[in-house]
Design a protein around this motif. Structure first.
Motif, PDB file in Angstrom:
ATOM      1  N   SER A  95      35.990  38.293  61.701  1.00  0.00           N
ATOM      2  CA  SER A  95      35.892  37.790  60.341  1.00  0.00           C
ATOM      3  C   SER A  95      34.733  38.408  59.583  1.00  0.00           C
ATOM      4  N   LEU A  96      34.864  38.407  58.267  1.00  0.00           N
ATOM      5  CA  LEU A  96      33.733  38.760  57.417  1.00  0.00           C
ATOM      6  C   LEU A  96      32.545  37.856  57.714  1.00  0.00           C
ATOM      7  N   ASP A  97      32.829  36.603  58.099  1.00  0.00           N
ATOM      8  CA  ASP A  97      31.747  35.681  58.483  1.00  0.00           C
ATOM      9  C   ASP A  97      30.932  36.216  59.658  1.00  0.00           C
ATOM     10  N   ASP A  98      31.563  36.974  60.533  1.00  0.00           N
ATOM     11  CA  ASP A  98      30.886  37.485  61.726  1.00  0.00           C
ATOM     12  C   ASP A  98      29.865  38.564  61.408  1.00  0.00           C
ATOM     13  N   GLU A 131      27.468  47.588  56.549  1.00  0.00           N
ATOM     14  CA  GLU A 131      27.439  48.721  57.469  1.00  0.00           C
ATOM     15  C   GLU A 131      27.880  48.299  58.868  1.00  0.00           C
ATOM     16  N   LEU A 132      27.505  47.097  59.300  1.00  0.00           N
ATOM     17  CA  LEU A 132      27.965  46.596  60.593  1.00  0.00           C
ATOM     18  C   LEU A 132      29.483  46.453  60.592  1.00  0.00           C
ATOM     19  N   GLY A 133      30.038  45.931  59.509  1.00  0.00           N
ATOM     20  CA  GLY A 133      31.485  45.820  59.415  1.00  0.00           C
ATOM     21  C   GLY A 133      32.163  47.168  59.416  1.00  0.00           C
ATOM     22  N   ARG A 134      31.602  48.113  58.675  1.00  0.00           N
ATOM     23  CA  ARG A 134      32.196  49.457  58.607  1.00  0.00           C
ATOM     24  C   ARG A 134      32.170  50.139  59.966  1.00  0.00           C
ATOM     25  N   SER A 135      31.049  50.051  60.662  1.00  0.00           N
ATOM     26  CA  SER A 135      30.939  50.726  61.959  1.00  0.00           C
ATOM     27  C   SER A 135      31.858  50.074  62.996  1.00  0.00           C
ATOM     28  N   THR A 136      32.020  48.745  62.912  1.00  0.00           N
ATOM     29  CA  THR A 136      32.919  48.056  63.850  1.00  0.00           C
ATOM     30  C   THR A 136      34.358  48.458  63.609  1.00  0.00           C
ATOM     31  N   GLU A 148      33.677  47.631  48.445  1.00  0.00           N
ATOM     32  CA  GLU A 148      34.756  48.519  48.008  1.00  0.00           C
ATOM     33  C   GLU A 148      34.633  49.899  48.647  1.00  0.00           C
ATOM     34  N   ARG A 149      33.403  50.382  48.757  1.00  0.00           N
ATOM     35  CA  ARG A 149      33.189  51.714  49.324  1.00  0.00           C
ATOM     36  C   ARG A 149      33.202  51.709  50.851  1.00  0.00           C
ATOM     37  N   GLY A 150      32.612  50.656  51.457  1.00  0.00           N
ATOM     38  CA  GLY A 150      32.399  50.687  52.906  1.00  0.00           C
ATOM     39  C   GLY A 150      33.500  50.079  53.740  1.00  0.00           C
ATOM     40  N   LEU A 151      34.247  49.116  53.195  1.00  0.00           N
ATOM     41  CA  LEU A 151      35.219  48.385  54.004  1.00  0.00           C
ATOM     42  C   LEU A 151      36.671  48.609  53.587  1.00  0.00           C
ATOM     43  N   TYR A 152      36.960  48.512  52.290  1.00  0.00           N
ATOM     44  CA  TYR A 152      38.349  48.468  51.859  1.00  0.00           C
ATOM     45  C   TYR A 152      39.151  49.730  52.195  1.00  0.00           C
ATOM     46  N   PRO A 153      38.550  50.935  52.123  1.00  0.00           N
ATOM     47  CA  PRO A 153      39.338  52.121  52.473  1.00  0.00           C
ATOM     48  C   PRO A 153      39.761  52.168  53.947  1.00  0.00           C
ATOM     49  N   LEU A 154      39.188  51.300  54.775  1.00  0.00           N
ATOM     50  CA  LEU A 154      39.551  51.250  56.190  1.00  0.00           C
ATOM     51  C   LEU A 154      40.683  50.256  56.465  1.00  0.00           C
ATOM     52  N   ILE A 155      41.128  49.546  55.448  1.00  0.00           N
ATOM     53  CA  ILE A 155      42.142  48.508  55.621  1.00  0.00           C
ATOM     54  C   ILE A 155      43.484  49.016  55.113  1.00  0.00           C
ATOM     55  N   ASP A 156      44.501  48.921  55.969  1.00  0.00           N
ATOM     56  CA  ASP A 156      45.822  49.481  55.656  1.00  0.00           C
ATOM     57  C   ASP A 156      46.697  48.533  54.847  1.00  0.00           C
ATOM     58  N   ALA A 157      46.621  47.238  55.128  1.00  0.00           N
ATOM     59  CA  ALA A 157      47.490  46.275  54.456  1.00  0.00           C
ATOM     60  C   ALA A 157      46.770  44.933  54.355  1.00  0.00           C
ATOM     61  N   TRP A 158      47.201  44.138  53.382  1.00  0.00           N
ATOM     62  CA  TRP A 158      46.533  42.872  53.092  1.00  0.00           C
ATOM     63  C   TRP A 158      47.515  41.712  53.148  1.00  0.00           C
ATOM     64  N   VAL A 159      47.040  40.577  53.645  1.00  0.00           N
ATOM     65  CA  VAL A 159      47.748  39.308  53.506  1.00  0.00           C
ATOM     66  C   VAL A 159      46.812  38.389  52.728  1.00  0.00           C
TER      67      VAL A 159
END
Length: 254
Positions: A20-23, A56-61, A157-168
């Motif tokens: 989660s983003l919470d993590d 950055e932690l989210g992006r690297s994970t 927008e720069r660090g996380l979203y381009p790594l996500i393929d689809a959204w619910v």
């Protein structure tokens, strides 16, 4: 929902990781430092709003999980620490996800929210200063407070979203239900013997979340989400939830 999907997919032999983003909230010490450097912004005094996560932690994970070539440490956050204000779990206690990983489910209350450009933000502020009940929570904070949160979305927008393929997108029909749903989480923590927020602390806590919804949701309804582009169309499933979290309708938004 994510826990249920992880269990379902694993039961069907699909290697799945959920977090989660919470993590990836800032550590308690980092959050206190953020609060001290933004003393005039109530929205950044506690975890929640964009700017209180370690992007950055989210992006690297996510990048490690996508590369799928070695173990990935999955961050975790303990909301019961510090009297319910929370802290990140020590790294040595994080779960190690072993490759190959087929599906990654990454969720979060403001994941997908997009910043408003100057013209969009000006229109939003104009509505905040009006009398519409749609902006009753934003009205509690200054224009500068809201502008800082809006600016903070850029790193997501720069660090996380381009790594996500689809959204619910689980879209609640009434934003006021957020308080009730959050109280259910706090009651669950208390029932397990953990520290949790008092009703007064919870009301203050949730009030700081609500401007994010009021700022972002109108644009999401029209423009949709930013994604990797791997799925060329129908990359967003929008589920409409009633007050009891039942799905009452869905569509492939945009």
């Amino acid at each position: 929902m994510v826990r249920g999907l992880v269990d379902y997919l694993r039961a069907h032999k699909v290697s799945t990781v959920g977090f989660s983003l919470d993590d990836i909230y800032l550590t308690n010490a980092e959050q206190r430092n953020l609060a001290q450097t933004h003393t005039l912004n109530p929205l950044l005094q506690y975890r929640g709003q964009p700017g209180t996560h370690d992007v950055e932690l989210g992006r690297s994970t996510l990048t490690s999980l996508i590369r799928n070539t070695g173990p990935t440490a999955i961050p975790a956050y303990d909301k019961s620490r510090y009297g319910g204000y929370g802290d990140r779990v020590p790294r040595e206690q994080w779960t190690q996800a072993q490759p190959p990983v087929d599906v990654v489910l990454f969720e979060g209350w403001c994941l997908g929210f997009q910043s408003l450009d100057s013209a969009e933000f000006a229109r939003y502020i104009e509505r905040v200063h009006g009398d519409s009940v749609m902006y009753k929570y934003s009205r509690k904070f200054s224009d500068d407070n809201l502008a800082q949160v809006n600016a903070n979305l850029g790193s997501y927008e720069r660090g996380l979203y381009p790594l996500i393929d689809a959204w619910v997108w689980a879209r609640a029909e009434d934003l006021d239900v957020v308080y009730r749903w959050r109280k259910e989480q706090e009651d669950e923590l208390a029932a397990q013997g953990h520290d949790s927020l008092s009703d007064q602390q919870l009301e203050d806590f949730v009030t700081r979340f609500m401007p994010g919804y009021e700022m972002a949701m109108p644009k999401l309804d029209v423009c949709g989400f930013i994604s990797s582009g791997i799925i060329p169309e129908h990359d967003t499933l929008r589920m409409h939830l009633d007050l009891n979290r039942n799905v009452v309708a869905f569509d492939h938004q945009l």
